[in-house]
Enzyme design. Structure first.
Site, PDB file in Angstrom:
ATOM      1  NE  ARG A 267       6.100   2.954   7.711  1.00  0.00           N
ATOM      2  CZ  ARG A 267       5.356   3.769   7.155  1.00  0.00           C
ATOM      3  NH1 ARG A 267       3.997   3.462   7.442  1.00  0.00           N
ATOM      4  NH2 ARG A 267       5.729   4.878   6.418  1.00  0.00           N
ATOM      5  CG  HIS A 271       3.315   0.933   3.861  1.00  0.00           C
ATOM      6  ND1 HIS A 271       2.628   0.563   5.145  1.00  0.00           N
ATOM      7  CD2 HIS A 271       2.632   0.386   2.892  1.00  0.00           C
ATOM      8  CE1 HIS A 271       1.630  -0.317   4.672  1.00  0.00           C
ATOM      9  NE2 HIS A 271       1.668  -0.400   3.310  1.00  0.00           N
ATOM     10  CE1 TYR A 280       4.038   8.275   5.520  1.00  0.00           C
ATOM     11  CE2 TYR A 280       4.248   8.162   3.179  1.00  0.00           C
ATOM     12  CZ  TYR A 280       4.505   7.521   4.382  1.00  0.00           C
ATOM     13  OH  TYR A 280       4.910   6.312   4.539  1.00  0.00           O
TER      14      TYR A 280
HETATM   15  C1  LIG Z   1      -8.569  -5.076   3.393  1.00  0.00           C
HETATM   16  C2  LIG Z   1      -7.537  -4.314   3.152  1.00  0.00           C
HETATM   17  N1  LIG Z   1      -7.737  -2.795   2.715  1.00  0.00           N
HETATM   18  C3  LIG Z   1      -6.917  -1.966   2.183  1.00  0.00           C
HETATM   19  C4  LIG Z   1      -5.370  -2.581   2.014  1.00  0.00           C
HETATM   20  C5  LIG Z   1      -4.058  -1.635   1.513  1.00  0.00           C
HETATM   21  N2  LIG Z   1      -3.329  -1.552   2.648  1.00  0.00           N
HETATM   22  C6  LIG Z   1      -2.066  -2.046   2.792  1.00  0.00           C
HETATM   23  S1  LIG Z   1      -1.287  -1.635   4.086  1.00  0.00           S
HETATM   24  C7  LIG Z   1      -2.567  -0.487   4.845  1.00  0.00           C
HETATM   25  C8  LIG Z   1      -2.310   0.469   5.897  1.00  0.00           C
HETATM   26  C9  LIG Z   1      -2.329  -0.480   7.191  1.00  0.00           C
HETATM   27  O1  LIG Z   1      -1.985   0.346   8.161  1.00  0.00           O
HETATM   28  P1  LIG Z   1      -1.897  -0.304   9.572  1.00  0.00           P
HETATM   29  O2  LIG Z   1      -3.218  -1.239   9.868  1.00  0.00           O
HETATM   30  O3  LIG Z   1      -1.542   0.712  10.466  1.00  0.00           O
HETATM   31  O4  LIG Z   1      -0.499  -1.120   9.586  1.00  0.00           O
HETATM   32  P2  LIG Z   1       0.914  -0.970   9.382  1.00  0.00           P
HETATM   33  O5  LIG Z   1       1.315  -0.931   7.786  1.00  0.00           O
HETATM   34  O6  LIG Z   1       1.198   0.401   9.723  1.00  0.00           O
HETATM   35  O7  LIG Z   1       2.018  -2.038  10.200  1.00  0.00           O
HETATM   36  C10 LIG Z   1      -3.392  -0.412   3.644  1.00  0.00           C
HETATM   37  C11 LIG Z   1      -4.674   0.239   3.900  1.00  0.00           C
HETATM   38  C12 LIG Z   1      -5.251  -3.715   2.401  1.00  0.00           C
HETATM   39  N3  LIG Z   1      -4.060  -4.349   2.196  1.00  0.00           N
HETATM   40  N4  LIG Z   1      -6.180  -4.510   2.740  1.00  0.00           N
END
Ligand SMILES: Cc1ncc(C[n+]2csc(CCOP(=O)(O)OP(=O)(O)O)c2C)c(N)n1
Ligand SMILES: [Mg+2]
Length: 372
Positions: A267, A271, A280
């Site tokens: 990425r 985020h 980080y």
């Molecule tokens: C059930 C849930 N728990 C926590 C969150 C908060 N949250 C938003 S994005 C994220 C990280 C997700 O990372 P990843 O699965 O690697 O996807 P990326 O954002 O890197 O595409 C989190 C924990 C959420 N949206 N939904």
């Protein structure tokens, strides 16, 4: 003494992912064919893959700009993940379905969804303004990993109905630590559902690096635990993500069940627009991945093959401008929405507390209107 139980799969090692990930285009854009991952692409397909990647990057930039202008509340960029999203979606057929996470604007483009329609989610007007059935592209899922269950259920339903539909769920490395994808993969496996679990391992879940996410050798190895093949692709190589997904699609269409794909990518942006990644991760790490840019790599290949000329670039540029203009218009014209809509479409028979809360919000909004 009991005889040892037969393994459920004749040769469990056949489920293991290749190591290193499948790569067809090396970092310099040179093609190396890999056995078992044939390319069936015509010139037009190569051009299309490039077109979608460039358009994805351009609409992504436009979305970030709209957020900076205050038109969107937040936005999750796909920068760096163009090859993973586009190659995967391109391997599907028209009748197939995609269940995306919030970062899948590139996959949306391949399915023909106008990006501006999707941005309503980030503006807060509505979940989206596209018809999922028209494009066979679900609503972007914000709760992590939930769409994997939607995909597994949809694929099981398609199988019960005898329909020729392959279903793909996109989710992230972080989502693989959640319960939903685990349950989805297990159910899909047991029912031989035509489902593909496409993980974009972009190395981070917000600020959490992959090393704190799992101790599995790779994410694709997790497939073995469900009895499904784990496949791995260089996620910055659009030909690899395409060829690997195609293999999973063929397997699903032949009634052999689901696959787990890990596209190893990065990425490049924050985020979301609400995040500061300099807290980080290092600029050295960023530079390392920038050198592996998926579009630049494919461009070198296409130039070498004589498939990229100025006229084609200008055509894409024009198309990107049109997309961006439509996105702006869609969002500038968007209604502000009625906050009371929060209470719609949740319960068939709302509990009494729900009506009280709705009434409370209604009174507060009215009081605010009287003051202003
Ligand atoms: C059930 C849930 N728990 C926590 C969150 C908060 N949250 C938003 S994005 C994220 C990280 C997700 O990372 P990843 O699965 O690697 O996807 P990326 O954002 O890197 O595409 C989190 C924990 C959420 N949206 N939904
Ligand atoms: Mg991630």
């Amino acid at each position: 003494m009991k005889a040892a139980a037969e393994p459920l799969v004749p040769d469990p090692t056949s489920l293991l992912p290749p190591h290193p990930p499948v790569q067809l285009l090396d970092d310099t854009g040179t093609l190396h064919e890999v056995e078992g991952y044939p390319l069936d692409l015509k010139e037009q397909d190569y051009r299309n893959l490039y077109r979608y990647m460039v358009l994805a990057r351009r609409v992504d930039k436009q979305a970030i700009n709209l957020q900076r202008q205050g038109q969107l509340g937040v936005y999750a960029s796909l920068l760096g993940q163009e090859a993973a999203q586009v190659g995967g979606a391109y391997a599907l057929s028209e009748q197939d379905w995609v269940f995306p996470s919030y970062r899948e604007m590139g996959a949306a483009l391949v399915r023909g969804v106008d990006p501006g329609k999707i941005l309503h989610l980030f503006r807060g007007t509505w979940l989206s303004n596209h018809d999922p059935h028209q494009y066979r592209f679900g609503l972007l899922s914000i709760p992590i990993g939930t769409q994997a269950l939607h995909a597994a259920g949809f694929a099981m339903g398609a199988k019960f109905d005898g329909k020729d539909i392959v279903v793909m769920a996109y989710f992230g490395d972080g989502a693989t630590s959640e319960g939903d994808p685990h349950e989805a993969m297990n159910f899909a496996a047991v029912y031989d559902a035509p489902c593909i679990f496409f993980v974009q391992n972009n190395q981070y879940a917000i600020s959490v690096p992959l090393s704190l996410q799992t101790r599995a050798p790779t994410i694709a190895h997790k497939g073995v635990g469900y009895g499904i093949p784990g496949l791995r692709a260089d996620g910055n190589d659009v030909l690899a993500t395409y060829a690997v997904t195609r293999k999973a699609v063929e397997r699903a269409r032949a009634g052999q069940g689901p696959s787990l794909i890990e596209a190893v990518t990065y990425r490049m942006e924050a985020h979301t627009t609400a995040d500061d990644p300099t807290r980080y991760r290092s600029s050295e790490e960023l530079a390392e991945w920038k050198a592996r840019d998926p579009i630049a790599r494919f461009e070198t290949f296409l130039e070498h093959e004589g498939l990229l000329d100025e006229a084609f670039r200008a055509e894409i540029d024009e198309e990107a401008r049109a997309y961006a203009a439509r996105m702006r218009q869609e969002i500038y014209d968007a209604p502000h929405g009625d906050p009371l809509e929060l209470f719609e479409h949740v319960y068939v028979e709302p509990p009494p507390s729900y009506a009280e809360q709705r009434e409370q919000l209604r009174r507060e909004l009215e009081a605010e209107r009287e003051v202003s």
